[in-house]
Design an enzyme around this catalytic site. Structure first.
Site: not given
Length: 484
Positions: A258-260, A285, A375, A379
């Site tokens: 995951g992003v971050g 993603e 946020n 995804g």
């Protein structure tokens, strides 16, 4: 394709202020952007500075920068926002009700735009590295851009001279047909290519082209902490055992993060992951800084995503070696990168984070205290539900150890017990596969909860079990447990 003429092929340019005049006061704008990169900058700033009484609806594929989610919010110009936001100003607006924010799974946004399930965009406002009268080449992300360009009445393109045109070499634009006549997405390998570098559109839609030279406000990733490294070590140990026991991973391990900060930290800290002679491939993603280092070191052989969600330093690293990265990195639309059928076909091990996980395996990844959105779901739901194996990695505590992130009952559920397979904290790994609710609770307390909270969690379970039930709860205490 490095020259100025090559970037703008046969179309005239105008100022950002003139382009902003093409946008109605109450317009629905579909903007490019994902992972805080690839979003338009000059026209949103011109709108924010225009002094107009704006009531805009903004739809983006993912997170964007401060030119949209800060400047336009501070100008009181955004009335409605879909489906993800990551700036303090837009977050405050969502929480105080001045912005009507609607969270969505990333994989669904393109279809929902195309099929009228979200407001139809009047304008597609897109950052590109090159444009012609009926095509554009996206910049650092693709996300839902093909869908909003197709659905919009007008297209406004910002051509960013700061982004190399060679970026076209990593793009793979493919647009699934509309249901019920949709064919399977013909992607069978993570780094395979099924499209081309350009998004095409009706030339009658092109309303404005603006030249810009602004990098924007990407992520600023922190250095991995000792706790991050312990989480990564636990994850690496689990994966090393899993690939030996599961025949699916005999040749290749396919990962998503995951992003971050935590996802980037985990990628960077997994350099010692021992999977024998198997290839490691990224199918997710976002391509983050930690992944570039793994590509450079030969740990990862290929990477596919919808966004080059890189810090400023990461962008420089990518641009300086773009010819090399183009051999192994593919950027594609979010309705392909996050498509359930493709994630399942690839046999992905999805690794995402959460704010908290409860004793029975439900996760809250979006709302602090169950009420205040952070946020958005992004995804994580796409990969948690459709991956071959879903992993939730998070620290065991928050606020310097004062709050447990393993809790009796999450006050907001983004991911149910049916979607979480593995939970990892700095203390250990809870394998929840095949376990009953009571067994899951025992596993999470023993393996993942911080030792300072384990006795209290067990005490809660004992009291809850007095009332019985398949999923025992003491509802009077469930949400007051942390405060008490």
């Amino acid at each position: 394709m490095n020259g100025s003429a090559d970037r703008v092929d046969g179309v005239e340019t105008m100022s950002a202020a003139a382009a902003a005049d093409e946008i109605p006061d109450d317009a629905t704008i579909g903007v490019s952007g994902f992972g805080s990169v690839g979003y338009p900058k000059a026209v949103p700033l011109a709108l924010a500075e225009s002094g107009r009484d704006l009531e805009l609806t903004i739809i983006s594929g993912g997170s964007v920068g401060e030119e949209i989610d800060t400047a336009l919010v501070e100008a009181d110009a955004i009335s409605r926002r879909f489906p993800y936001q990551a700036r303090s100003e837009s977050r405050a607006g969502a929480n105080d009700g001045t912005i009507a924010f609607h969270d969505r799974h990333i994989s669904r946004v393109s279809d929902e735009v195309a099929l009228g399930q979200l407001p139809q965009p009047d304008v597609a406002l897109v950052e590109a590295v090159a444009v012609g009268e009926d095509w554009l080449v996206p910049s650092l992300s693709i996300g839902a851009t093909p869908a909003v360009v197709e659905a919009a009445d007008k297209v406004i393109v910002e051509v960013n001279d700061e982004i190399p045109t060679e970026l076209r070499e990593v793009h793979d634009v493919y647009r699934p047909d509309a249901p019920p006549n949709r064919e399977p997405i013909p992607l069978t390998e993570p780094a395979g290519r099924i499209g081309g570098p350009e998004i095409e559109f009706d030339p009658e839609k092109l309303a404005a082209v603006v030249r810009t030279s602004r990098r924007g406000t990407p992520y600023q990733f922190r250095e991995p902490t000792d706790r991050d490294e312990r989480i990564a070590a636990n994850l690496a140990g689990f994966l090393a055992e899993e690939v030996e026991e599961n025949d699916v991973f005999d040749e290749e391990l396919r990962l998503q993060f995951g992003v971050g900060n935590i996802g980037n930290a985990l990628m960077g800290a997994l350099s010692d992951l021992d999977v024998g002679d198997r290839d490691i491939v990224y199918f997710g993603e976002v391509v983050q800084d930690g992944l570039l280092d793994m590509l450079d070191d030969g740990i990862v052989s290929a990477a596919s995503g919808t966004s080059l969600a890189l810090s400023e330093d990461g962008q420089e690293q990518f641009f300086e070696n773009i010819d090399t990265y183009a051999e192994s990195v593919v950027v594609r639309p979010a309705d392909v990168s996050n498509a359930p059928e493709v994630i399942a076909r690839m046999g992905v091990v999805g690794v995402n984070s959460a704010l908290e996980v409860d004793l029975y395996g439900h996760a809250n990844s979006t709302h602090v205290g169950g009420t205040r959105v952070v946020n958005g779901i992004g995804g994580s739901g796409d990969f948690n539900r459709n991956s071959l194996l879903s992993v939730t990695a998070l620290p065991s505590t928050a606020k310097d150890g004062e709050i447990s992130r393993i809790v009796p009952m999450v006050p907001h559920v983004d991911h149910t017990e049916h979607e979480l397979g593995i939970v990892v904290t700095e203390h250990g790994v809870a394998d929840l596969r095949g376990l009953s609710p009571r067994e899951r609770a025992d596993e999470l307390v023993s393996e993942c909860a911080d030792p300072s909270f384990r006795d209290d969690l067990r005490s809660y379970l004992e009291r809850a079990e007095e009332a019985g039930g398949h999923v025992p709860h003491d509802l009077d205490r469930a949400f007051s447990w942390t405060d008490n």
